[in-house]
Scaffold this motif. Sequence first.
Motif, PDB file in Angstrom:
ATOM      1  N   GLY A 140       0.810  -1.204   0.000  1.00 42.86           N
ATOM      2  CA  GLY A 140       0.000   0.000   0.000  1.00 42.86           C
ATOM      3  C   GLY A 140       0.848   1.261   0.000  1.00 42.86           C
ATOM      4  O   GLY A 140       1.911   1.312   0.624  1.00 42.86           O
ATOM      5  N   THR A 141       0.381   2.272  -0.718  1.00 43.30           N
ATOM      6  CA  THR A 141       1.043   3.570  -0.711  1.00 43.30           C
ATOM      7  C   THR A 141       0.011   4.688  -0.629  1.00 43.30           C
ATOM      8  O   THR A 141      -1.039   4.624  -1.288  1.00 43.30           O
ATOM      9  CB  THR A 141       1.922   3.787  -1.955  1.00 43.30           C
ATOM     10  OG1 THR A 141       2.451   5.125  -1.933  1.00 43.30           O
ATOM     11  CG2 THR A 141       1.138   3.583  -3.247  1.00 43.30           C
ATOM     12  N   ARG A 142       0.318   5.680   0.186  1.00 41.58           N
ATOM     13  CA  ARG A 142      -0.552   6.851   0.306  1.00 41.58           C
ATOM     14  C   ARG A 142      -0.143   7.954  -0.644  1.00 41.58           C
ATOM     15  O   ARG A 142      -0.749   9.033  -0.639  1.00 41.58           O
ATOM     16  CB  ARG A 142      -0.499   7.355   1.753  1.00 41.58           C
ATOM     17  CG  ARG A 142      -1.063   6.376   2.760  1.00 41.58           C
ATOM     18  CD  ARG A 142      -0.564   6.629   4.155  1.00 41.58           C
ATOM     19  NE  ARG A 142       0.848   6.263   4.296  1.00 41.58           N
ATOM     20  CZ  ARG A 142       1.524   6.275   5.440  1.00 41.58           C
ATOM     21  NH1 ARG A 142       0.900   6.625   6.558  1.00 41.58           N
ATOM     22  NH2 ARG A 142       2.798   5.927   5.479  1.00 41.58           N
ATOM     23  N   PHE A 143       0.857   7.730  -1.480  1.00 44.38           N
ATOM     24  CA  PHE A 143       1.443   8.792  -2.283  1.00 44.38           C
ATOM     25  C   PHE A 143       1.497   8.471  -3.767  1.00 44.38           C
ATOM     26  O   PHE A 143       2.378   8.947  -4.481  1.00 44.38           O
ATOM     27  CB  PHE A 143       2.846   9.118  -1.748  1.00 44.38           C
ATOM     28  CG  PHE A 143       2.829   9.525  -0.305  1.00 44.38           C
ATOM     29  CD1 PHE A 143       2.330  10.756   0.069  1.00 44.38           C
ATOM     30  CD2 PHE A 143       3.267   8.670   0.679  1.00 44.38           C
ATOM     31  CE1 PHE A 143       2.287  11.137   1.390  1.00 44.38           C
ATOM     32  CE2 PHE A 143       3.228   9.039   2.017  1.00 44.38           C
ATOM     33  CZ  PHE A 143       2.733  10.276   2.378  1.00 44.38           C
ATOM     34  N   ARG A 144       0.540   7.671  -4.229  1.00 48.37           N
ATOM     35  CA  ARG A 144       0.393   7.425  -5.661  1.00 48.37           C
ATOM     36  C   ARG A 144      -1.090   7.374  -5.986  1.00 48.37           C
ATOM     37  O   ARG A 144      -1.922   7.031  -5.148  1.00 48.37           O
ATOM     38  CB  ARG A 144       1.030   6.095  -6.079  1.00 48.37           C
ATOM     39  CG  ARG A 144       2.537   6.074  -6.071  1.00 48.37           C
ATOM     40  CD  ARG A 144       3.072   4.786  -6.683  1.00 48.37           C
ATOM     41  NE  ARG A 144       2.703   4.669  -8.087  1.00 48.37           N
ATOM     42  CZ  ARG A 144       2.931   3.579  -8.823  1.00 48.37           C
ATOM     43  NH1 ARG A 144       3.476   2.516  -8.275  1.00 48.37           N
ATOM     44  NH2 ARG A 144       2.587   3.547 -10.085  1.00 48.37           N
ATOM     45  N   GLY A 145      -1.415   7.723  -7.222  1.00 45.64           N
ATOM     46  CA  GLY A 145      -2.787   7.600  -7.691  1.00 45.64           C
ATOM     47  C   GLY A 145      -3.763   8.328  -6.792  1.00 45.64           C
ATOM     48  O   GLY A 145      -3.577   9.485  -6.431  1.00 45.64           O
ATOM     49  N   ASP A 146      -4.833   7.631  -6.395  1.00 45.20           N
ATOM     50  CA  ASP A 146      -5.848   8.248  -5.556  1.00 45.20           C
ATOM     51  C   ASP A 146      -5.605   7.941  -4.073  1.00 45.20           C
ATOM     52  O   ASP A 146      -6.497   8.073  -3.256  1.00 45.20           O
ATOM     53  CB  ASP A 146      -7.249   7.806  -5.968  1.00 45.20           C
ATOM     54  CG  ASP A 146      -7.447   6.296  -5.854  1.00 45.20           C
ATOM     55  OD1 ASP A 146      -6.453   5.583  -5.601  1.00 45.20           O
ATOM     56  OD2 ASP A 146      -8.583   5.830  -6.012  1.00 45.20           O
TER      57      ASP A 146
END
Length: 254
Positions: A140-146
């Motif tokens: 998981g990433t909070r800094f890509r896409g939505d």
Amino acid sequence: IDIGTPEKFHRANEDMKAKKVQSPIPNITRIFPRVSVIIPALNEEANLPHVLPRIPESVGEVLVIDGHSTDNTAAVAQSLHPKVRIIYQKGKGKGDALRCGFAAARGDFIVTLDADGSMRPEEMPRFLAPLCDGYDAAKGTRFRGDGGSSDLERHRVFGNWALARLTNLLHGTRYTDVTYGYNAFRRPCLAKVELNGPGFTIETEMAIKLKKAGLRIIEVPSYEDSRISGTGKLRSFQDGWLILKIIVKEFFHG
């Protein structure tokens, strides 16, 4: 992936926080019976009612790892979802809790989820879809896409940026987020890495060691909500320092 400067990182997060846009989530209900969801929990009785009912009942099992709670975490968890199993943690810390869950899980796919309501169970299919397509891990990433976060203060945005940049520099990765705990794995890939971190360092340790093991990893955008109730266990500066040490230590271990 160029994650730019701390200022750019912060502005992007603020934009995502304001929009809270979620892209369509794939419908892959057919694989849910093969999934184990692992949830470390320490005194989370007030938050579990906002998390467990949102996990599909067709998921194979939900392992709640009770880290010596003094409230009714275990009893509340068992009342909320038909597939809950309670694992009582012997050691301390999130890292130890996840290792307990990995050892007890029976599913082919394993998803790690926090108990505080900050991670959206509805996003689970977007983590599982890449595993069906052959990836070993979905990070998981909070800094890509939505992706984005309602919970990151400015100093934590900068800290995440710095740690991601250093990880990419030392380990040849292309991560945008190395401290987020919403992840999914094929169970066999976890047998290829030895995880030792006792606390919140385990997310970064996993990201580095999975890459060093030559496994296929993909980042998946995720939106982090604020904790619903209670006080978070993360200590920004102390845990940030421990994560930094893990990044450097793994570099010298080759």
